[in-house]
Design an enzyme around this catalytic site. Structure first.
Site, PDB file in Angstrom:
ATOM      1  N   THR A  65       3.999  19.469  35.023  1.00 12.64           N
ATOM      2  CA  THR A  65       4.842  19.071  33.902  1.00 12.64           C
ATOM      3  C   THR A  65       5.126  17.577  33.983  1.00 12.64           C
ATOM      4  O   THR A  65       4.602  16.877  34.848  1.00 12.64           O
ATOM      5  CB  THR A  65       6.185  19.836  33.929  1.00 12.64           C
ATOM      6  OG1 THR A  65       6.946  19.364  35.060  1.00 12.64           O
ATOM      7  CG2 THR A  65       5.976  21.336  34.041  1.00 12.64           C
ATOM      8  N   ARG A  82      -0.404   8.567  53.294  1.00 14.11           N
ATOM      9  CA  ARG A  82       0.546   7.454  53.331  1.00 14.11           C
ATOM     10  C   ARG A  82       1.647   7.644  54.368  1.00 14.11           C
ATOM     11  O   ARG A  82       2.440   6.727  54.611  1.00 14.11           O
ATOM     12  CB  ARG A  82       1.130   7.236  51.926  1.00 14.11           C
ATOM     13  CG  ARG A  82       0.159   6.492  51.043  1.00 14.11           C
ATOM     14  CD  ARG A  82       0.309   6.759  49.568  1.00 14.11           C
ATOM     15  NE  ARG A  82      -0.762   6.111  48.826  1.00 14.11           N
ATOM     16  CZ  ARG A  82      -2.020   6.563  48.738  1.00 14.11           C
ATOM     17  NH1 ARG A  82      -2.379   7.683  49.347  1.00 14.11           N
ATOM     18  NH2 ARG A  82      -2.934   5.899  48.073  1.00 14.11           N
ATOM     19  N   VAL A  93       9.581  11.623  48.534  1.00 17.14           N
ATOM     20  CA  VAL A  93       8.157  11.885  48.275  1.00 17.14           C
ATOM     21  C   VAL A  93       8.053  12.734  47.020  1.00 17.14           C
ATOM     22  O   VAL A  93       8.503  13.884  46.998  1.00 17.14           O
ATOM     23  CB  VAL A  93       7.506  12.620  49.467  1.00 17.14           C
ATOM     24  CG1 VAL A  93       6.057  12.981  49.139  1.00 17.14           C
ATOM     25  CG2 VAL A  93       7.576  11.772  50.728  1.00 17.14           C
ATOM     26  N   LEU A  94       7.493  12.147  45.981  1.00 15.12           N
ATOM     27  CA  LEU A  94       7.269  12.866  44.728  1.00 15.12           C
ATOM     28  C   LEU A  94       5.796  13.208  44.619  1.00 15.12           C
ATOM     29  O   LEU A  94       4.933  12.336  44.788  1.00 15.12           O
ATOM     30  CB  LEU A  94       7.681  11.999  43.540  1.00 15.12           C
ATOM     31  CG  LEU A  94       9.188  11.788  43.363  1.00 15.12           C
ATOM     32  CD1 LEU A  94       9.450  10.646  42.392  1.00 15.12           C
ATOM     33  CD2 LEU A  94       9.857  13.060  42.885  1.00 15.12           C
ATOM     34  N   ILE A  95       5.513  14.477  44.379  1.00 17.12           N
ATOM     35  CA  ILE A  95       4.108  14.890  44.212  1.00 17.12           C
ATOM     36  C   ILE A  95       3.955  15.484  42.813  1.00 17.12           C
ATOM     37  O   ILE A  95       4.728  16.380  42.419  1.00 17.12           O
ATOM     38  CB  ILE A  95       3.706  15.898  45.304  1.00 17.12           C
ATOM     39  CG1 ILE A  95       3.849  15.235  46.690  1.00 17.12           C
ATOM     40  CG2 ILE A  95       2.261  16.364  45.081  1.00 17.12           C
ATOM     41  CD1 ILE A  95       3.597  16.130  47.862  1.00 17.12           C
ATOM     42  N   HIS A 147       7.919  16.269  34.890  1.00 15.64           N
ATOM     43  CA  HIS A 147       9.001  16.023  35.856  1.00 15.64           C
ATOM     44  C   HIS A 147       8.741  14.769  36.692  1.00 15.64           C
ATOM     45  O   HIS A 147       9.608  13.923  36.880  1.00 15.64           O
ATOM     46  CB  HIS A 147       9.093  17.237  36.793  1.00 15.64           C
ATOM     47  CG  HIS A 147      10.469  17.751  36.954  1.00 15.64           C
ATOM     48  ND1 HIS A 147      10.937  18.847  36.291  1.00 15.64           N
ATOM     49  CD2 HIS A 147      11.494  17.311  37.712  1.00 15.64           C
ATOM     50  CE1 HIS A 147      12.186  19.073  36.635  1.00 15.64           C
ATOM     51  NE2 HIS A 147      12.558  18.146  37.493  1.00 15.64           N
ATOM     52  N   PHE A 151      12.470   0.301  48.823  1.00 13.15           N
ATOM     53  CA  PHE A 151      11.877   1.330  47.956  1.00 13.15           C
ATOM     54  C   PHE A 151      10.916   2.202  48.769  1.00 13.15           C
ATOM     55  O   PHE A 151       9.720   1.954  48.838  1.00 13.15           O
ATOM     56  CB  PHE A 151      11.142   0.636  46.815  1.00 13.15           C
ATOM     57  CG  PHE A 151      10.565   1.565  45.794  1.00 13.15           C
ATOM     58  CD1 PHE A 151      11.374   2.352  45.001  1.00 13.15           C
ATOM     59  CD2 PHE A 151       9.190   1.643  45.586  1.00 13.15           C
ATOM     60  CE1 PHE A 151      10.843   3.195  44.028  1.00 13.15           C
ATOM     61  CE2 PHE A 151       8.638   2.481  44.629  1.00 13.15           C
ATOM     62  CZ  PHE A 151       9.476   3.261  43.848  1.00 13.15           C
ATOM     63  N   SER A 192      14.507  13.492  45.460  1.00  8.19           N
ATOM     64  CA  SER A 192      14.378  12.060  45.204  1.00  8.19           C
ATOM     65  C   SER A 192      15.285  11.579  44.070  1.00  8.19           C
ATOM     66  O   SER A 192      15.741  10.434  44.077  1.00  8.19           O
ATOM     67  CB  SER A 192      12.927  11.720  44.864  1.00  8.19           C
ATOM     68  OG  SER A 192      12.120  11.907  45.995  1.00  8.19           O
ATOM     69  N   TYR A 193      15.522  12.451  43.109  1.00 12.26           N
ATOM     70  CA  TYR A 193      16.370  12.038  41.982  1.00 12.26           C
ATOM     71  C   TYR A 193      17.754  11.614  42.460  1.00 12.26           C
ATOM     72  O   TYR A 193      18.407  10.766  41.842  1.00 12.26           O
ATOM     73  CB  TYR A 193      16.487  13.189  40.966  1.00 12.26           C
ATOM     74  CG  TYR A 193      17.189  12.795  39.697  1.00 12.26           C
ATOM     75  CD1 TYR A 193      16.512  12.056  38.723  1.00 12.26           C
ATOM     76  CD2 TYR A 193      18.518  13.136  39.468  1.00 12.26           C
ATOM     77  CE1 TYR A 193      17.154  11.677  37.562  1.00 12.26           C
ATOM     78  CE2 TYR A 193      19.167  12.757  38.305  1.00 12.26           C
ATOM     79  CZ  TYR A 193      18.475  12.028  37.354  1.00 12.26           C
ATOM     80  OH  TYR A 193      19.118  11.641  36.198  1.00 12.26           O
TER      81      TYR A 193
END
Ligand code: DLZ
Length: 176
Positions: free
Chosen positions: A99, A140, A93-95, A101, A126, A64-65
């Site tokens: 940390t 989702r 998709v960020l989970i 991150h 987005f 995603s970055y």
């Protein structure tokens, strides 16, 4: 849908004609099962709103970055050509892990995509899920199923497809 449900895009998207639009999709490859469902949802909504399959241009980035820069690269690849893009849907998709991150990437990508659409002059949708658990991500993406195996959660990719057509149409025809 429950009678008390008020979240969601509503019906306003139904009148937009996507038949003359070209839409890019750039997606991250992390969490690929969820990503695949979201991309399918976006593509099926684009098709339902008239965007020809040959007008959908798909590419991927590692995570995603990389989405904001990948969005720019995809736009530039078509710029000035017959296939110049009218909108790009950026999907990741960020989970959340153990940390910080998640927080840094979520923040950077949100701001990066917002900035990118103004830099490029086309809508950048987005399509980033920022989930605290895997279950939230599956839900989702329409991947939570009941005992019969039927999906009973909403695929947000469909909303992103609808938003891309609506915003591309409005930008192209200068209507709001
Ligand atoms: C490093 C990382 C982590 C921990 N988690 C995710 C994630 O949940 N979803 C995602 O799309 N990408 C993740 N990444 C990868 C970063 O987005 C990026 O690809 C790398 O840090 C390289 O720049």
């Amino acid at each position: 849908m429950a009678a008390t449900q008020i979240k969601g895009l509503g019906d306003i998207d139904k009148s937009y004609d996507g038949s003359q639009l070209r839409v890019g999709i750039v997606h991250a490859r992390w969490n690929d099962k969820v990503i695949a469902a979201l991309v399918d949802g976006a593509k099926s909504k684009l098709a339902a709103m008239g965007v020809p399959e040959s007008n959908i241009f798909l590419t991927t980035v590692p995570g995603s970055y990389e989405l904001p820069f990948g969005t720019k690269v995809l736009y530039d690849a078509h710029k000035g050509k017959e296939t110049e893009l009218d909108a790009i849907i950026s999907i990741g998709v960020l989970i959340k892990g153990h940390t910080m991150h998640f927080e840094y990437i979520s923040d950077a990508v949100s701001h990066g995509l917002m900035r990118t659409q103004f830099d490029l002059g086309i809508p950048v949708i987005f399509g980033l899920l920022t989930c605290l658990t895997e279950e939230q991500a599956l839900e989702r993406a329409g991947l939570v199923v009941n005992e019969e195996g039927a999906s009973h959660s909403h695929n947000h990719g469909e909303d992103w497809g609808a938003a891309a057509v609506e915003m591309a149409y409005k930008n192209k025809h200068h209507v709001l």
